[in-house]
Design an enzyme around this catalytic site. Sequence first.
Site, short mmCIF file in Angstrom:
data_model
loop_
_atom_site.label_atom_id
_atom_site.label_comp_id
_atom_site.label_asym_id
_atom_site.label_seq_id
_atom_site.Cartn_x
_atom_site.Cartn_y
_atom_site.Cartn_z
N SER A 23 -5.17 21.98 -9.12
CA SER A 23 -4.11 21.31 -8.35
C SER A 23 -2.78 22.04 -8.52
CB SER A 23 -3.94 19.86 -8.82
OG SER A 23 -5.15 19.15 -8.71
N LEU A 65 -0.31 7.86 -7.06
CA LEU A 65 -0.07 8.67 -5.87
C LEU A 65 0.53 7.85 -4.74
CD1 LEU A 65 -3.34 10.77 -6.10
CD2 LEU A 65 -1.00 11.59 -6.42
N ARG A 105 18.92 -19.47 -2.88
CA ARG A 105 18.80 -18.25 -2.08
C ARG A 105 20.12 -17.94 -1.38
NH1 ARG A 105 16.13 -19.29 3.75
NH2 ARG A 105 16.67 -21.47 4.01
N GLU A 126 7.50 -3.29 2.25
CA GLU A 126 8.02 -3.66 0.94
C GLU A 126 7.75 -2.61 -0.14
OE1 GLU A 126 6.16 -5.61 2.90
OE2 GLU A 126 7.62 -7.12 3.54
N ARG A 139 14.32 -22.24 -1.77
CA ARG A 139 14.75 -22.58 -0.42
C ARG A 139 15.49 -23.92 -0.32
NH1 ARG A 139 12.59 -24.79 4.29
NH2 ARG A 139 13.28 -23.69 6.17
C1 LIG Z 1 -2.84 5.61 -6.47
C2 LIG Z 1 -3.77 6.58 -7.15
N1 LIG Z 1 -5.08 6.56 -6.88
C3 LIG Z 1 -5.91 7.41 -7.49
C4 LIG Z 1 -5.45 8.31 -8.42
C5 LIG Z 1 -6.42 9.23 -9.17
N2 LIG Z 1 -6.25 10.64 -8.68
C6 LIG Z 1 -5.49 11.51 -9.34
S1 LIG Z 1 -5.42 13.01 -8.57
C7 LIG Z 1 -6.44 12.47 -7.33
C8 LIG Z 1 -6.77 13.39 -6.20
C9 LIG Z 1 -5.52 13.83 -5.51
O1 LIG Z 1 -5.81 14.65 -4.42
P1 LIG Z 1 -4.64 15.40 -3.68
O2 LIG Z 1 -3.54 14.46 -3.33
O3 LIG Z 1 -5.25 16.15 -2.55
O4 LIG Z 1 -4.05 16.39 -4.78
P2 LIG Z 1 -4.64 17.77 -5.28
O5 LIG Z 1 -5.03 17.58 -6.69
O6 LIG Z 1 -5.80 18.13 -4.41
O7 LIG Z 1 -3.53 18.70 -5.12
C10 LIG Z 1 -6.82 11.16 -7.54
C11 LIG Z 1 -7.73 10.40 -6.66
C12 LIG Z 1 -4.08 8.29 -8.69
N3 LIG Z 1 -3.53 9.10 -9.60
N4 LIG Z 1 -3.25 7.45 -8.03
#
Ligand SMILES: Cc1ncc(C[n+]2csc(CCOP(=O)(O)OP(=O)(O)O)c2C)c(N)n1
Length: 644
Positions: A56, A141, A335, A383, A491
């Site tokens: 990565s 992520l 509120r 949100e 409320r």
């Molecule tokens: C919300 C969330 N879901 C799942 C994960 C677990 N996870 C970590 S890296 C990854 C794959 C990421 O793929 P990508 O965005 O394409 O990044 P790359 O490593 O390929 O650059 C996953 C599923 C996480 N960290 N956060």
Amino acid sequence: MYEREKERHPPNAFTLLCVCVCVCVCETERHTVYVLTDCLTLIKSACLLSVFHPTSCCSVAEVMSVLFFHTMKYRPEDPRNPNNDRFILSKGHAAPVLYAVWAETGYLKENELLNLRKVDSILEGHPVPKQQFVDVATGSLGQGLGAACGMAYTGKYFDKASYRVFCLLGDGELSEGSVWEAMAFASYYQLDNLVAILDINRLGQSDPAPLQHHVEKYQRRCEAFGWHAIIVDGHSVEELCKVLSQPRHQPLAIIAKTIKGKGIPAAEDKMGWHGKPLPKDMADSVIKELQGRIISCNKRLYPAPPNEDASPVSLRNIRMPSAPSYKSGDKIATRKAYGMALAKLGRYNDHVVALDGDTKNSTFSELFKNEHPNRYVECYIAEQNMVSVAIGCAVRDRNVVFASTFATFFSRAYDQLRMAAISESNINLCGSHCGVSIGEDGPSQMGLEDLAMFRAIPTATVFYPSDGVSTEKAVELSANTKGLCFIRTSRPENNIIYNCNEDFHVGQAKVVYKTNDDHVTVIGAGVTLHEALAAAEQLKKERINIRVIDPFTIKPLDSKTIIDNARATRGRIITVEDHYYEGGLGEAVCSAVVNETGFNVHRLAVSQVPRSGKPHELLRIFGIDRDAITQAVRKVLSSSANAK
Ligand SMILES: Cc1ncc(C[n+]2csc(CCOP(=O)(O)OP(=O)(O)O)c2C)c(N)n1
Ligand SMILES: *[C@@H]1O[C@H](CO)[C@@H](O)[C@H](O)[C@H]1NC(C)=O
Ligand SMILES: *[C@@H]1O[C@H](CO)[C@@H](O)[C@H](O)[C@H]1NC(C)=O
């Protein structure tokens, strides 16, 4: 500038981190690309790390090099300088490449890189703000771009400064809806100071990303969201330099077609390598190959310094200039008191800003907007993004941020709130429409889990004010309290119960009703505090005296006041709350008195999914109104009489 580490470490076998192919600069108009000697050391040091997500990191080595040594303007010795360009690594698992870059700037010592993920190192598995060069934690992520939007909004509209914001995302991550909430926000607000780099390396963790290498599909999506989108070869330093130098009138998406594991022949574009360290022999041979590619030209790169146009901000001592001005006999919903208090705070403090998610005439943040339109950010019905934007607005102490919506809708941003704690963020949230007392709108609009949710966040302070005076105090205290603050508002209109000069503190409860001969201590908050007061009046007629406590903050809870008063009522406590049983006021009180002997806590709370109806009907049906309290008091007294 400053001393660079003299000693370079030789590459170490099992740990190939990221293959920063080169650090380059486009010096002439013809974009001559110089490959510099020092990238050798970058590669070497980077290679030392590597047990964590090497593939990565490999796909973004050129992107990172160009960003940090060609495009971005910042002071590497002062990563939090307000004038610096900002960078957010949304794909936080590529942290090693971020650390390698900061080692290359000289800010991190290269041998510190060897401590990656060790318990005494600042270099954690994913970026965290204990690293000065990290503003917001990433690793869950899909959240980086929303925070980047908050920083870019702040740069453009609040700071009116020239710093830019760069955010690097993975393609797998682009399946998160929160990314597209942020995309929509950025174009709506014309954040032309924002650049997103999408690392289209085709692969995710356990499967390819859905769009694989179809970069034109990403481009169309970004354009549909109002971004200027350019496809580049993400391994071409020259192309990257070129697109990052273009003038901008829109947020810019750089769709970088890359190869996951680039530079590691056996892993390039292959499934099965995500998050895996390389075997020793493979790492050795890759490192050797890389070193052979270095052209030595004894040239060091320094990032360009930023423009000095972000003025210093002090967020110390954000105060109300005068006491609340409610009169006894007034009735107001908390509120509404929130909106009035926030507007008042904004009148005297220029860095107070408010966000809402299209509920401003329900939460009453509208009152702030009416007075301070330039410091109100409408986040629309998104949100998750609103919380991320709030976090972004609050970084580097640029703003005191208040974001509001219905309490219940914060539950969909819970991951962002959890990450706000990891980000050491000081955002303030106000959740209105708590509990069944909202009435007819029904259960989808009722906040009944929010206390549990916010109590579970380690850095959170949970305010639950019960009248206009205490709400105004809660707003002022929130603005000055570190960590997350949550203000739960209601409320229904209720009486003012406090004198305007009453002093409030975090973690300090108020005894609001008391005689010399009380038999039970009742603890309520918001509407249930008023029900408890009505129950006290009713019971008085039956010659039963009770003590009533307003905790003011549910977290921290004032255990001392609760225990001292409950002792006076022989350990008899009744809690009553407009919240589900789990994780609310009752459980907070139970854990506060867990060590007391002879205490008996009887809890009243909402036990089932509620329904529509009039507020007083619902309070009655779900057993948290004045009658339920009087009955519970009689029951507690008769069972303790029987026990004698
Ligand atoms: C919300 C969330 N879901 C799942 C994960 C677990 N996870 C970590 S890296 C990854 C794959 C990421 O793929 P990508 O965005 O394409 O990044 P790359 O490593 O390929 O650059 C996953 C599923 C996480 N960290 N956060
Ligand atoms: C909010 O404003 C809209 C538009 O004026 C109005 O239709 C709606 O009823 C208002 N909502 C509340 C809760 O007052
Ligand atoms: C209860 O007692 C234990 C053991 O002394 C202590 O560690 C804990 O903090 C106490 N809890 C409370 C809520 O007072």
